[in-house]
Design a protein around this motif. Structure first.
Motif, short mmCIF file in Angstrom:
data_model
loop_
_atom_site.label_atom_id
_atom_site.label_comp_id
_atom_site.label_asym_id
_atom_site.label_seq_id
_atom_site.Cartn_x
_atom_site.Cartn_y
_atom_site.Cartn_z
N VAL A 266 15.78 10.78 10.29
CA VAL A 266 17.10 11.35 10.52
C VAL A 266 16.89 12.57 11.41
CG1 VAL A 266 19.12 12.41 9.47
CG2 VAL A 266 17.94 10.55 8.30
N CYS A 267 17.51 12.56 12.56
CA CYS A 267 17.34 13.64 13.53
C CYS A 267 17.89 14.95 12.97
CB CYS A 267 18.06 13.28 14.83
SG CYS A 267 17.99 14.59 16.07
N GLY A 268 17.13 16.02 13.11
CA GLY A 268 17.55 17.33 12.65
C GLY A 268 18.61 17.96 13.52
N ASN A 269 18.84 17.38 14.70
CA ASN A 269 19.83 17.91 15.62
C ASN A 269 21.18 17.19 15.48
OD1 ASN A 269 20.64 19.57 17.95
ND2 ASN A 269 20.63 17.61 19.05
N TYR B 175 8.45 13.12 16.73
CA TYR B 175 9.49 12.12 16.93
C TYR B 175 10.44 12.58 18.01
CZ TYR B 175 13.14 8.76 15.68
OH TYR B 175 14.07 7.75 15.70
N LYS B 176 10.87 11.63 18.85
CA LYS B 176 11.90 11.89 19.84
C LYS B 176 13.11 11.04 19.48
CE LYS B 176 13.02 11.74 24.74
NZ LYS B 176 12.56 11.37 26.07
N CYS B 177 14.23 11.68 19.21
CA CYS B 177 15.44 10.97 18.81
C CYS B 177 15.93 10.08 19.95
CB CYS B 177 16.52 11.98 18.42
SG CYS B 177 18.10 11.21 17.98
N PRO B 178 16.15 8.80 19.68
CA PRO B 178 16.64 7.89 20.71
C PRO B 178 18.10 8.15 21.09
CG PRO B 178 16.46 6.74 18.64
CD PRO B 178 15.91 8.10 18.42
N GLU B 179 18.80 8.94 20.28
CA GLU B 179 20.21 9.22 20.56
C GLU B 179 20.39 10.50 21.38
OE1 GLU B 179 24.27 8.85 20.72
OE2 GLU B 179 22.77 7.38 20.21
N CYS B 180 19.78 11.61 20.97
CA CYS B 180 20.03 12.90 21.64
C CYS B 180 18.80 13.47 22.34
CB CYS B 180 20.59 13.92 20.65
SG CYS B 180 19.38 14.54 19.45
N ASP B 181 17.67 12.77 22.27
CA ASP B 181 16.40 13.18 22.90
C ASP B 181 15.78 14.43 22.29
OD1 ASP B 181 16.27 10.99 24.63
OD2 ASP B 181 17.46 12.01 26.16
N ASN B 182 16.25 14.87 21.12
CA ASN B 182 15.63 15.98 20.42
C ASN B 182 14.20 15.60 20.03
OD1 ASN B 182 15.57 18.51 18.97
ND2 ASN B 182 15.85 17.36 17.08
N LYS B 183 13.24 16.51 20.20
CA LYS B 183 11.85 16.26 19.83
C LYS B 183 11.41 17.26 18.78
CE LYS B 183 10.24 14.77 24.37
NZ LYS B 183 9.28 15.05 25.43
N GLY B 184 10.52 16.81 17.88
CA GLY B 184 10.00 17.74 16.90
C GLY B 184 8.98 17.14 15.97
N GLU B 185 8.36 18.02 15.18
CA GLU B 185 7.41 17.61 14.15
C GLU B 185 8.20 16.99 13.00
OE1 GLU B 185 3.93 17.99 13.96
OE2 GLU B 185 4.06 18.54 16.08
N LEU B 186 7.62 16.02 12.36
CA LEU B 186 8.30 15.34 11.25
C LEU B 186 8.00 16.00 9.92
CD1 LEU B 186 7.66 11.65 12.30
CD2 LEU B 186 9.79 12.90 12.40
N THR B 187 9.00 16.01 9.06
CA THR B 187 8.89 16.51 7.69
C THR B 187 9.41 15.43 6.76
OG1 THR B 187 9.36 18.75 8.47
CG2 THR B 187 9.59 18.34 6.12
N TYR B 188 8.66 15.11 5.73
CA TYR B 188 9.06 14.05 4.80
C TYR B 188 10.07 14.57 3.77
CZ TYR B 188 9.06 10.67 1.07
OH TYR B 188 9.47 9.77 0.12
#
Length: 110
Positions: free
Chosen positions: A68-71, A85-98
């Motif tokens: 689930v994108c944080g943005n 992860y790079k969100c396929p919807e908004c292109d937000n990138k970041g480290e993943l947290t479970y």
């Protein structure tokens, strides 16, 4: 509603409330017009999410995990291996947290 990280094609996820948790039980390819017409784009889930044993993963690339994108709070499929992860919807990138508990997963807007 979700979107494939590789192909950027939309797909629907069937979520069933079982006791206190939401179980993702099925996923299927669907086009944006049909999703909107049938109301899939207006669903919001709040709470714990469990991937059911029947959950087949993304219908486009077969990834069986999701992020689930944080943005934008949209769901995208995920290979379960990468630490970013790079969100396929908004292109937000970041480290993943479970986490398995979510406050505001949105189903539409793709």
């Amino acid at each position: 509603m979700a979107v494939c990280q590789r192909s950027k094609k939309p797909f629907a996820i069937r979520a069933e409330k079982i006791q206190k948790d939401w179980h993702f039980t099925w996923a299927f390819s669907i086009d944006e017009k049909r999703a909107k017409r049938e109301g899939y784009d207006s669903t919001t889930i709040k709470g714990n999410i469990v991937l059911d044993n029947e959950y087949p993963g993304c219908p486009h690339c077969k990834n069986s995990y999701f992020v689930v994108c944080g943005n934008c709070n949209k769901i995208g499929c995920y290979n379960g291996k990468d630490s970013t992860y790079k969100c396929p919807e908004c292109d937000n990138k970041g480290e993943l947290t479970y986490t398995d508990e979510f406050d505001n997963i949105k189903g539409g807007g793709f």
